[in-house]
Scaffold this active site. Sequence first.
Site, PDB file in Angstrom:
ATOM      1  N   CYS A   1       1.172  -1.317  -0.133  1.00  0.00           N
ATOM      2  CA  CYS A   1       0.357  -0.157   0.022  1.00  0.00           C
ATOM      3  C   CYS A   1       1.122   1.178   0.220  1.00  0.00           C
ATOM      4  O   CYS A   1       2.108   1.182  -0.303  1.00  0.00           O
ATOM      5  CB  CYS A   1      -0.972  -0.190   0.934  1.00  0.00           C
TER       6      CYS A   1
ATOM      7  N   CYS B   1      -1.735   0.993   7.398  1.00  0.00           N
ATOM      8  CA  CYS B   1      -2.746   0.765   7.869  1.00  0.00           C
ATOM      9  C   CYS B   1      -3.588  -0.658   6.809  1.00  0.00           C
ATOM     10  O   CYS B   1      -3.786  -1.615   7.444  1.00  0.00           O
ATOM     11  CB  CYS B   1      -3.524   1.914   6.859  1.00  0.00           C
ATOM     12  N   ARG B   2      -3.318  -0.540   5.041  1.00  0.00           N
ATOM     13  CA  ARG B   2      -4.273  -1.425   4.476  1.00  0.00           C
ATOM     14  C   ARG B   2      -2.992  -3.250   4.362  1.00  0.00           C
ATOM     15  O   ARG B   2      -3.939  -3.701   4.049  1.00  0.00           O
ATOM     16  CB  ARG B   2      -4.480  -0.641   3.004  1.00  0.00           C
ATOM     17  N   SER B   3      -2.159  -2.816   3.920  1.00  0.00           N
ATOM     18  CA  SER B   3      -1.607  -3.948   3.390  1.00  0.00           C
ATOM     19  C   SER B   3      -0.856  -4.328   5.153  1.00  0.00           C
ATOM     20  O   SER B   3      -0.847  -5.451   5.148  1.00  0.00           O
ATOM     21  CB  SER B   3       0.038  -3.420   2.703  1.00  0.00           C
TER      22      SER B   3
ATOM     23  N   ASP C   1      -7.884   3.845   0.697  1.00  0.00           N
ATOM     24  CA  ASP C   1      -7.167   4.831   1.737  1.00  0.00           C
ATOM     25  C   ASP C   1      -7.856   5.290   2.733  1.00  0.00           C
ATOM     26  O   ASP C   1      -8.653   6.305   3.150  1.00  0.00           O
ATOM     27  CB  ASP C   1      -6.506   5.623   1.129  1.00  0.00           C
TER      28      ASP C   1
ATOM     29  N   ASN D   1       2.202   1.718   4.949  1.00  0.00           N
ATOM     30  CA  ASN D   1       2.550   0.146   5.343  1.00  0.00           C
ATOM     31  C   ASN D   1       2.303   0.154   6.427  1.00  0.00           C
ATOM     32  O   ASN D   1       2.849   0.156   7.490  1.00  0.00           O
ATOM     33  CB  ASN D   1       4.195  -0.203   5.330  1.00  0.00           C
TER      34      ASN D   1
HETATM   35  P1  4NP Z   1      -1.996   2.836   4.102  1.00  0.00           P
HETATM   36  O1  4NP Z   1      -2.143   4.148   4.769  1.00  0.00           O
HETATM   37  O2  4NP Z   1      -1.467   3.642   2.795  1.00  0.00           O
HETATM   38  O3  4NP Z   1      -3.098   2.483   3.691  1.00  0.00           O
HETATM   39  O4  4NP Z   1      -0.856   2.544   5.113  1.00  0.00           O
HETATM   40  C1  4NP Z   1      -1.753   5.509   4.513  1.00  0.00           C
HETATM   41  C2  4NP Z   1      -1.122   5.681   5.814  1.00  0.00           C
HETATM   42  C3  4NP Z   1      -0.329   7.212   5.799  1.00  0.00           C
HETATM   43  C4  4NP Z   1      -0.174   8.514   4.285  1.00  0.00           C
HETATM   44  C5  4NP Z   1      -1.301   7.735   3.991  1.00  0.00           C
HETATM   45  C6  4NP Z   1      -1.970   6.331   3.554  1.00  0.00           C
HETATM   46  N1  4NP Z   1       0.850   8.805   4.733  1.00  0.00           N
HETATM   47  O5  4NP Z   1       0.197   9.950   3.878  1.00  0.00           O
HETATM   48  O6  4NP Z   1       0.838   9.194   5.634  1.00  0.00           O
END
Ligand code: 4NP
Length: 154
Positions: free
Chosen positions: A7, A12-14, A123, A10
Amino acid sequence: MKVLFVCLGNICRSPTAEGVFRRALERAGMSNQVEVDSCGVGNWHVGKAPDQRAQQAAKLRGIDLSGLRARQLSERDFTDFDYVLGMDQDNLRAMRELKPANSSAHTGLFLDFAGTPGVEVPDPYYGGEEGFENVLNMIEAASNGLIQHLQRER
Ligand code: 4NP
């Protein structure tokens, strides 16, 4: 067989996908045949544990994400892993830029395995708790689909 979930951050989703898929493998009795990891396209959160909201949502379903730590996707991952699965189209674009020409890894969207080709895991980072529930539901469906796919492949 090695599966890598990708993702943006790294956190939240992955990592959620890693935890959910690992449990699906245990339930299917396939834990010793498939290795699982997750990473992010970006480097902002490298070394951090998953987002508290992701940890909490997973915990309510009996999945512990607290030991996971974020790392960034690298070129080597495309030779180390058989499946490199992104959560959204942006992830997929970044993955394809990094993927070496000689890599035979399958790269695609994770939700393709939920029978919903082209659909993204949204996201949840800037939204509320319900976004994390939605992510978990999508990821559970795709995890079961990926298990079935791997069983057919064998
Ligand atoms: P992820 O979510 O891609 O599912 O881990 C996010 C976590 C942090 C950010 C964006 C998406 N960020 O912009 O910091």
